[in-house]
Design a protein around this motif. Structure first.
Motif, PDB file in Angstrom:
ATOM      1  N   PHE A 113       5.810 -50.464  -2.876  1.00 57.69           N
ATOM      2  CA  PHE A 113       7.454 -49.576  -2.407  1.00 57.69           C
ATOM      3  C   PHE A 113       7.434 -48.873  -3.610  1.00 57.69           C
ATOM      4  CE2 PHE A 113       8.504 -53.795  -0.858  1.00 57.69           C
ATOM      5  CZ  PHE A 113      10.034 -53.665  -0.354  1.00 57.69           C
ATOM      6  N   LEU A 114       7.991 -47.308  -1.966  1.00 54.72           N
ATOM      7  CA  LEU A 114       8.165 -45.802  -2.733  1.00 54.72           C
ATOM      8  C   LEU A 114       9.430 -45.631  -2.445  1.00 54.72           C
ATOM      9  CD1 LEU A 114       6.255 -44.115  -4.943  1.00 54.72           C
ATOM     10  CD2 LEU A 114       5.750 -43.021  -2.701  1.00 54.72           C
ATOM     11  N   GLY A 115      10.480 -45.141  -3.763  1.00 55.61           N
ATOM     12  CA  GLY A 115      11.649 -44.172  -3.360  1.00 55.61           C
ATOM     13  C   GLY A 115      12.589 -45.091  -2.051  1.00 55.61           C
ATOM     14  N   GLY A 116      12.625 -47.154  -2.453  1.00 51.54           N
ATOM     15  CA  GLY A 116      12.647 -48.210  -1.141  1.00 51.54           C
ATOM     16  C   GLY A 116      12.292 -48.243  -0.140  1.00 51.54           C
TER      17      GLY A 116
ATOM     18  N   ILE B 114      -2.782 -42.007   5.220  1.00 53.91           N
ATOM     19  CA  ILE B 114      -3.545 -42.918   4.629  1.00 53.91           C
ATOM     20  C   ILE B 114      -4.096 -44.135   5.757  1.00 53.91           C
ATOM     21  CG2 ILE B 114      -2.548 -45.889   3.687  1.00 53.91           C
ATOM     22  CD1 ILE B 114      -1.474 -44.344   1.717  1.00 53.91           C
ATOM     23  N   SER B 115      -5.371 -44.276   6.208  1.00 57.68           N
ATOM     24  CA  SER B 115      -5.221 -45.191   7.297  1.00 57.68           C
ATOM     25  C   SER B 115      -5.863 -46.451   7.267  1.00 57.68           C
ATOM     26  CB  SER B 115      -6.287 -44.407   8.321  1.00 57.68           C
ATOM     27  OG  SER B 115      -6.115 -43.466   8.807  1.00 57.68           O
ATOM     28  N   THR B 116      -5.033 -47.875   8.047  1.00 53.03           N
ATOM     29  CA  THR B 116      -5.173 -48.898   7.495  1.00 53.03           C
ATOM     30  C   THR B 116      -5.642 -49.878   9.040  1.00 53.03           C
ATOM     31  OG1 THR B 116      -2.998 -50.271   8.379  1.00 53.03           O
ATOM     32  CG2 THR B 116      -3.530 -48.444   5.839  1.00 53.03           C
ATOM     33  N   TYR B 117      -5.314 -50.706   9.090  1.00 50.18           N
ATOM     34  CA  TYR B 117      -5.579 -51.863  10.263  1.00 50.18           C
ATOM     35  C   TYR B 117      -4.993 -51.391  11.598  1.00 50.18           C
ATOM     36  CZ  TYR B 117      -7.228 -56.324  12.476  1.00 50.18           C
ATOM     37  OH  TYR B 117      -7.281 -57.037  13.514  1.00 50.18           O
ATOM     38  N   LEU B 118      -3.598 -51.381  10.434  1.00 46.62           N
ATOM     39  CA  LEU B 118      -2.460 -51.578  11.915  1.00 46.62           C
ATOM     40  C   LEU B 118      -1.968 -50.050  12.045  1.00 46.62           C
ATOM     41  CD1 LEU B 118      -0.257 -53.866   9.744  1.00 46.62           C
ATOM     42  CD2 LEU B 118      -1.360 -54.276  11.560  1.00 46.62           C
ATOM     43  N   GLY B 119      -2.752 -48.832  11.057  1.00 41.92           N
ATOM     44  CA  GLY B 119      -1.987 -47.727  11.919  1.00 41.92           C
ATOM     45  C   GLY B 119      -2.508 -46.516  10.700  1.00 41.92           C
ATOM     46  N   THR B 120      -2.367 -45.504  10.668  1.00 43.81           N
ATOM     47  CA  THR B 120      -2.316 -44.052  10.092  1.00 43.81           C
ATOM     48  C   THR B 120      -0.734 -43.457   9.982  1.00 43.81           C
ATOM     49  OG1 THR B 120      -4.206 -43.705  11.287  1.00 43.81           O
ATOM     50  CG2 THR B 120      -3.308 -41.367   9.920  1.00 43.81           C
ATOM     51  N   TYR B 121      -0.499 -43.140   8.404  1.00 47.02           N
ATOM     52  CA  TYR B 121       0.967 -42.821   8.094  1.00 47.02           C
ATOM     53  C   TYR B 121       1.029 -41.475   7.133  1.00 47.02           C
ATOM     54  CZ  TYR B 121       0.899 -46.419   4.206  1.00 47.02           C
ATOM     55  OH  TYR B 121       0.146 -46.681   3.638  1.00 47.02           O
ATOM     56  N   ASN B 122       1.514 -40.918   7.115  1.00 52.07           N
ATOM     57  CA  ASN B 122       1.706 -39.823   5.292  1.00 52.07           C
ATOM     58  C   ASN B 122       3.078 -40.573   4.771  1.00 52.07           C
ATOM     59  OD1 ASN B 122       1.516 -38.174   8.478  1.00 52.07           O
ATOM     60  ND2 ASN B 122      -0.188 -37.937   6.811  1.00 52.07           N
ATOM     61  N   ILE B 123       2.383 -40.011   3.415  1.00 49.80           N
ATOM     62  CA  ILE B 123       3.454 -39.479   2.482  1.00 49.80           C
ATOM     63  C   ILE B 123       3.626 -38.521   2.060  1.00 49.80           C
ATOM     64  CG2 ILE B 123       4.671 -40.581   0.062  1.00 49.80           C
ATOM     65  CD1 ILE B 123       2.433 -43.689   0.974  1.00 49.80           C
ATOM     66  N   LEU B 124       4.842 -38.128   2.184  1.00 50.40           N
ATOM     67  CA  LEU B 124       4.729 -36.386   2.108  1.00 50.40           C
ATOM     68  C   LEU B 124       6.034 -36.270   1.186  1.00 50.40           C
ATOM     69  CD1 LEU B 124       5.387 -35.548   5.644  1.00 50.40           C
ATOM     70  CD2 LEU B 124       3.678 -35.588   4.488  1.00 50.40           C
ATOM     71  N   MET B 125       5.187 -34.653   0.053  1.00 49.77           N
ATOM     72  CA  MET B 125       6.212 -34.532  -0.902  1.00 49.77           C
ATOM     73  C   MET B 125       6.049 -34.977  -1.888  1.00 49.77           C
ATOM     74  SD  MET B 125       5.894 -31.326   0.034  1.00 49.77           S
ATOM     75  CE  MET B 125       6.037 -30.089   0.974  1.00 49.77           C
ATOM     76  N   ILE B 126       5.161 -35.773  -2.620  1.00 53.41           N
ATOM     77  CA  ILE B 126       5.651 -36.508  -3.795  1.00 53.41           C
ATOM     78  C   ILE B 126       4.459 -36.098  -4.864  1.00 53.41           C
ATOM     79  CG2 ILE B 126       5.643 -38.492  -2.166  1.00 53.41           C
ATOM     80  CD1 ILE B 126       2.692 -38.938  -3.847  1.00 53.41           C
TER      81      ILE B 126
ATOM     82  N   ASP C  16       5.038 -40.486  -8.481  1.00 55.41           N
ATOM     83  CA  ASP C  16       4.853 -40.898  -7.403  1.00 55.41           C
ATOM     84  C   ASP C  16       3.722 -41.456  -7.126  1.00 55.41           C
ATOM     85  OD1 ASP C  16       7.868 -41.793  -6.872  1.00 55.41           O
ATOM     86  OD2 ASP C  16       8.317 -40.687  -5.385  1.00 55.41           O
ATOM     87  N   LEU C  17       2.311 -40.704  -7.066  1.00 52.28           N
ATOM     88  CA  LEU C  17       1.199 -40.372  -6.586  1.00 52.28           C
ATOM     89  C   LEU C  17       1.093 -42.067  -7.632  1.00 52.28           C
ATOM     90  CD1 LEU C  17      -0.931 -39.573  -5.200  1.00 52.28           C
ATOM     91  CD2 LEU C  17      -1.488 -37.809  -7.689  1.00 52.28           C
TER      92      LEU C  17
END
Length: 253
Positions: free
Chosen positions: A39-42, A7-19, A23-24
């Protein structure tokens, strides 16, 4: 089935892995409802001003957690470092080696297509123009690190978007205390009186006097029996701040 997300947003890029599928679906629901975060997994994840989202399957049958997968990719030297090495992520070219891109199966609408009601803050314009922030990020100066200045600008936009009007003058005060060395000055007052032409000095002096006094009143005024909170008009120094940032960019290009 397991999935890896980028996921890329105005604040940067990150991953959510092995869901997993459940959760998807939570992520897809947050996207469709136009939520700024979920929130996902707290853990809280940001969707504010999302630019892109891509979903990949993970086809390997090997038992592997999100941390184990990230460590594996890191050991292979395939991690992408974000701006100023503040963040890191696994990009599409790596994710597609471990599965298929199934984004179109899940993302079928524009962001926020199913939101229940219009949030009045959704359409608030940025306090600091996004192009200005992009220009600051492009500056490469050996003597100065622009990381804090950029973060202060980003936080100004978040505060403005969230209606946090007590916070805005404090952030502006932090900026004007932060930037004088960029003009070979020790204080902003000194800069107002001895840098640039008369028009620039008058604009900077207005920024110095008004924003600092308002910030001081919020910071130092003791509690009273009645209070009036500021609104967007009282803390509007967008034009003066933009002039300051544009001069920083001009001088240090």
């Amino acid at each position: 089935m397991r999935y890896n997300i980028i996921i890329s947003t105005y604040l940067g890029t990150y991953n959510i892995l092995m869901i997993d599928d459940a959760d998807l679906q939570k992520i897809i629901d947050a996207y469709n409802k136009g939520l700024h975060s979920f929130f996902l997994g707290g853990q809280k994840y940001n969707l504010y001003r999302i630019n892109r989202i891509q979903i990949y399957t993970f086809t390997s049958s090997a038992p592997m957690s999100a941390d184990e997968f990230y460590s594996f990719i890191e050991q292979k030297g395939m991690i992408t470092r974000g701006y100023m090495n503040i963040s890191s992520y696994i990009d599409d070219s790596v994710l597609q080696k471990f599965g298929d891109n199934v984004t179109r199966q899940f993302i079928k609408n524009d962001f926020g297509a199913e939101k229940e009601s219009e949030n009045p803050q959704q359409n608030v314009e940025d306090y600091v123009n996004a192009k200005r922030i992009a220009e600051l990020k492009e500056l490469e100066i050996k003597n100065f690190d622009f990381t804090k200045l950029i973060s202060l600008c980003l936080e100004l936009n978040l505060a403005n978007k969230s209606g946090m009007f007590l916070t805005i003058p404090m952030l502006i005060r932090a900026i004007i205390d932060h930037v004088p060395p960029l003009f070979n000055k020790t204080t902003f007052v000194d800069m107002c009186g001895s840098y640039g032409n008369r028009s620039f000095q008058e604009i900077m002096l207005r920024l110095e006097k008004s924003s600092r006094k308002i910030a001081d009143s919020f910071l130092h005024l003791p509690i009273r029996n009645r209070e009036t909170l500021p609104n967007e008009t009282q803390v509007n120094f967008k034009n003066e701040l933009d002039v300051l940032l544009s001069e920083i960019i001009r001088v240090h290009k």
